[in-house]
Design a protein around this motif. Structure first.
Motif, PDB file in Angstrom:
ATOM      1  N   ILE A  59      18.689   7.278 -45.283  1.00 43.85           N
ATOM      2  CA  ILE A  59      17.634   7.918 -46.098  1.00 43.85           C
ATOM      3  C   ILE A  59      16.257   7.420 -45.646  1.00 43.85           C
ATOM      4  N   ASP A  60      16.146   6.107 -45.414  1.00 48.32           N
ATOM      5  CA  ASP A  60      14.876   5.546 -44.937  1.00 48.32           C
ATOM      6  C   ASP A  60      14.513   6.117 -43.563  1.00 48.32           C
ATOM      7  N   ALA A  61      15.508   6.231 -42.684  1.00 40.91           N
ATOM      8  CA  ALA A  61      15.258   6.746 -41.337  1.00 40.91           C
ATOM      9  C   ALA A  61      14.814   8.206 -41.379  1.00 40.91           C
ATOM     10  N   ILE A  62      15.474   9.004 -42.204  1.00 43.69           N
ATOM     11  CA  ILE A  62      15.107  10.423 -42.323  1.00 43.69           C
ATOM     12  C   ILE A  62      13.704  10.576 -42.899  1.00 43.69           C
ATOM     13  N   THR A  63      13.386   9.758 -43.887  1.00 46.03           N
ATOM     14  CA  THR A  63      12.045   9.788 -44.486  1.00 46.03           C
ATOM     15  C   THR A  63      10.985   9.468 -43.430  1.00 46.03           C
ATOM     16  N   ARG A  64      11.256   8.450 -42.619  1.00 42.71           N
ATOM     17  CA  ARG A  64      10.316   8.058 -41.567  1.00 42.71           C
ATOM     18  C   ARG A  64      10.216   9.145 -40.494  1.00 42.71           C
ATOM     19  N   GLU A  65      11.345   9.763 -40.137  1.00 48.05           N
ATOM     20  CA  GLU A  65      11.324  10.850 -39.148  1.00 48.05           C
ATOM     21  C   GLU A  65      10.430  11.984 -39.637  1.00 48.05           C
ATOM     22  N   LYS A  66      10.562  12.354 -40.893  1.00 43.12           N
ATOM     23  CA  LYS A  66       9.733  13.434 -41.453  1.00 43.12           C
ATOM     24  C   LYS A  66       8.264  13.053 -41.432  1.00 43.12           C
ATOM     25  N   GLN A  67       7.969  11.777 -41.725  1.00 47.93           N
ATOM     26  CA  GLN A  67       6.587  11.304 -41.706  1.00 47.93           C
ATOM     27  C   GLN A  67       6.006  11.411 -40.292  1.00 47.93           C
ATOM     28  N   ILE A  68       6.777  10.997 -39.304  1.00 56.44           N
ATOM     29  CA  ILE A  68       6.315  11.047 -37.915  1.00 56.44           C
ATOM     30  C   ILE A  68       6.134  12.491 -37.465  1.00 56.44           C
ATOM     31  N   LYS A  69       7.107  13.347 -37.760  1.00 53.61           N
ATOM     32  CA  LYS A  69       7.014  14.752 -37.348  1.00 53.61           C
ATOM     33  C   LYS A  69       5.837  15.464 -37.998  1.00 53.61           C
ATOM     34  N   ALA A  70       5.479  15.054 -39.218  1.00 56.73           N
ATOM     35  CA  ALA A  70       4.354  15.678 -39.918  1.00 56.73           C
ATOM     36  C   ALA A  70       3.008  15.196 -39.379  1.00 56.73           C
TER      37      ALA A  70
END
Length: 95
Positions: A59-70
């Motif tokens: 969940i933390d990794a997915i949240t960070r991935e979304k932050q980076i992609k945004a």
């Protein structure tokens, strides 16, 4: 052992960047390098592992991935440059 992480692959220094998330970075990076994953990364020849970050949970990794992609490309470049200024392929450093 599974280790959630966010990673970036590129085709060359300052080239096209792919951002992804996985629980098995050595396997996933190998799949990108060999062109086994169809889609964006294979279309743009993103085979160099240039950045990654481990996380306690998926969940933390997915949240960070979304932050980076945004974020902007400039922010992605700054993140890469802060940890890998030479854009070395980090694949061989993985255990």
């Amino acid at each position: 052992m599974k280790q959630p992480c966010v990673y970036m692959m590129a085709n060359r220094r300052n080239g096209t960047i792919y951002t992804g998330v996985t629980s098995n970075l050595p396997r996933r990076a190998f799949e990108h390098r060999e062109g086994l994953i169809k889609g964006f990364s294979s279309k743009y020849d993103c085979k160099l592992l240039i950045w990654y970050e481990t996380h306690a949970s998926m969940i933390d990794a997915i949240t960070r991935e979304k932050q980076i992609k945004a974020g902007s490309r400039a922010k992605k470049l700054a993140l890469i440059e802060s940890l890998n200024p030479e854009w070395n392929d980090l694949f061989d450093t993985l255990a």
